[in-house]
Design a protein around this motif. Structure first.
Motif, mmCIF file in Angstrom:
data_model
loop_
_atom_site.group_PDB
_atom_site.id
_atom_site.type_symbol
_atom_site.label_atom_id
_atom_site.label_comp_id
_atom_site.label_asym_id
_atom_site.label_seq_id
_atom_site.Cartn_x
_atom_site.Cartn_y
_atom_site.Cartn_z
ATOM 1 N N SER A 1 13.918 22.245 61.408
ATOM 2 C CA SER A 1 14.213 20.950 62.021
ATOM 3 C C SER A 1 13.431 19.815 61.378
ATOM 4 N N ALA A 2 12.795 20.108 60.249
ATOM 5 C CA ALA A 2 12.000 19.084 59.558
ATOM 6 C C ALA A 2 12.894 17.949 59.089
ATOM 7 N N ASP A 3 12.343 16.765 59.134
ATOM 8 C CA ASP A 3 13.066 15.568 58.723
ATOM 9 C C ASP A 3 12.893 15.385 57.214
ATOM 10 N N LEU A 4 13.702 16.118 56.449
ATOM 11 C CA LEU A 4 13.638 16.004 54.994
ATOM 12 C C LEU A 4 14.392 14.765 54.543
ATOM 13 N N PRO A 5 13.984 14.176 53.428
ATOM 14 C CA PRO A 5 14.634 12.960 52.953
ATOM 15 C C PRO A 5 16.040 13.195 52.411
ATOM 16 N N ALA A 6 16.404 14.433 52.139
ATOM 17 C CA ALA A 6 17.731 14.730 51.597
ATOM 18 C C ALA A 6 18.251 16.011 52.232
ATOM 19 N N GLU A 7 19.497 16.305 51.953
ATOM 20 C CA GLU A 7 20.122 17.527 52.453
ATOM 21 C C GLU A 7 19.321 18.724 51.943
ATOM 22 N N PRO A 8 19.014 19.694 52.815
ATOM 23 C CA PRO A 8 18.113 20.793 52.422
ATOM 24 C C PRO A 8 18.528 21.553 51.160
ATOM 25 N N LEU A 9 19.814 21.780 50.959
ATOM 26 C CA LEU A 9 20.234 22.504 49.758
ATOM 27 C C LEU A 9 19.946 21.685 48.499
ATOM 28 N N ALA A 10 20.141 20.381 48.580
ATOM 29 C CA ALA A 10 19.839 19.510 47.438
ATOM 30 C C ALA A 10 18.338 19.518 47.148
ATOM 31 N N VAL A 11 17.522 19.493 48.204
ATOM 32 C CA VAL A 11 16.068 19.553 48.034
ATOM 33 C C VAL A 11 15.678 20.879 47.383
ATOM 34 N N ALA A 12 16.260 21.979 47.869
ATOM 35 C CA ALA A 12 15.944 23.306 47.317
ATOM 36 C C ALA A 12 16.308 23.373 45.834
ATOM 37 N N ARG A 13 17.453 22.830 45.479
ATOM 38 C CA ARG A 13 17.873 22.839 44.067
ATOM 39 C C ARG A 13 16.915 22.033 43.198
ATOM 40 N N MET A 14 16.544 20.845 43.676
ATOM 41 C CA MET A 14 15.622 20.018 42.899
ATOM 42 C C MET A 14 14.279 20.720 42.734
ATOM 43 N N CYS A 15 13.782 21.324 43.818
ATOM 44 C CA CYS A 15 12.492 22.034 43.746
ATOM 45 C C CYS A 15 12.569 23.211 42.781
ATOM 46 N N HIS A 16 13.714 23.838 42.740
ATOM 47 C CA HIS A 16 13.901 24.994 41.864
ATOM 48 C C HIS A 16 13.943 24.562 40.394
ATOM 49 N N ASP A 17 14.531 23.393 40.132
ATOM 50 C CA ASP A 17 14.791 22.966 38.755
ATOM 51 C C ASP A 17 13.712 22.082 38.129
ATOM 52 N N ALA A 18 12.932 21.382 38.936
ATOM 53 C CA ALA A 18 11.976 20.410 38.389
ATOM 54 C C ALA A 18 10.551 20.959 38.401
ATOM 55 N N PRO A 19 9.947 21.146 37.226
ATOM 56 C CA PRO A 19 8.586 21.691 37.167
ATOM 57 C C PRO A 19 7.562 20.896 37.977
ATOM 58 N N SER A 20 7.657 19.568 37.986
ATOM 59 C CA SER A 20 6.657 18.783 38.728
ATOM 60 C C SER A 20 6.813 18.986 40.236
ATOM 61 N N LEU A 21 8.043 19.195 40.697
ATOM 62 C CA LEU A 21 8.243 19.489 42.113
ATOM 63 C C LEU A 21 7.725 20.878 42.459
ATOM 64 N N ARG A 22 7.929 21.825 41.554
ATOM 65 C CA ARG A 22 7.413 23.179 41.757
ATOM 66 C C ARG A 22 5.885 23.141 41.872
ATOM 67 N N ALA A 23 5.250 22.371 40.994
ATOM 68 C CA ALA A 23 3.788 22.260 41.019
ATOM 69 C C ALA A 23 3.315 21.630 42.325
ATOM 70 N N ARG A 24 3.979 20.592 42.755
ATOM 71 C CA ARG A 24 3.613 19.929 44.025
ATOM 72 C C ARG A 24 3.824 20.887 45.194
#
Length: 194
Positions: free
Chosen positions: A99-122
């Motif tokens: 129920s977290a208030d994410l800034p984007a649709e959860p699947l889009a967030v998951a994809r970005m986190c999976h694909d972007a090294p700086s997001l993975r590090a964060r």
């Protein structure tokens, strides 16, 4: 009952939402890594300095307030019945993330986190902070002797739970959102406990 947000707070939220929407559009068009803070600021009609007034970095646009999320999970964990074993307690606490208030649709967030090294590090930084937040309660639930700092077993337990969460989210993302993330998490935990 909480007081309604002030006009200033509502305005701040509206500006944050507008910047986030602009940034997510740019991330979708150009990719997360290729999009700069300067581009986000320019497309949002604000200065670079103003951007940093609203966000610490561009990763915060995608991941949200990881400190607040961690505190919410800790609160949920600490309010579980004191006699509840560690695995069911942490599972229930992690459910608050649904129920977290994410800034984007959860699947889009998951994809970005999976694909972007700086997001993975964060994301990994977030996990380290969450270990510190959650380990004290898990320490108690594991029945470990009282200690000023959590036992390494409690930290390892939390790290394992977060790794199961990551594995579940990655598998859910790979299924294009078709799989049940809770079932994926439970399967990952079951594999560890086997």
């Amino acid at each position: 009952m909480a007081d309604p947000p002030t006009l200033r707070e509502r305005t701040r939220r509206a500006v944050r939402a507008e910047i986030t929407e602009t940034a997510l559009r740019l991330f979708a068009e150009n990719g997360f890594e290729a999009t700069t803070v300067d581009q986000i600021a320019a497309a949002s009609g604000i200065s670079r300095r103003s951007f940093f007034h609203y966000f610490g970095n561009k990763e915060d646009l995608v991941l949200g307030d990881t400190e607040a999320l961690g505190e919410a999970v800790r609160t949920a964990l600490e309010t579980r019945p004191p006699e509840e074993p560690a695995w069911p307690a942490i599972r229930a606490a992690l459910l608050t993330l649904q129920s977290a208030d994410l800034p984007a649709e959860p699947l889009a967030v998951a994809r970005m986190c999976h694909d972007a090294p700086s997001l993975r590090a964060r994301h990994l930084e977030k996990h380290l902070r969450w270990q510190s937040l959650l380990a004290p309660d898990i320490h108690r639930r594991l029945g470990l002797p009282p200690s000023a700092t959590p036992d390494p077993r409690a930290r390892a337990f939390v790290a394992a739970a977060l790794a199961c969460l990551d594995a579940a989210v990655d598998a859910w993302c790979e299924s294009d959102g078709a799989s049940d993330p809770l079932e994926l998490f439970d399967n990952a935990v079951a594999a560890l406990r086997a």
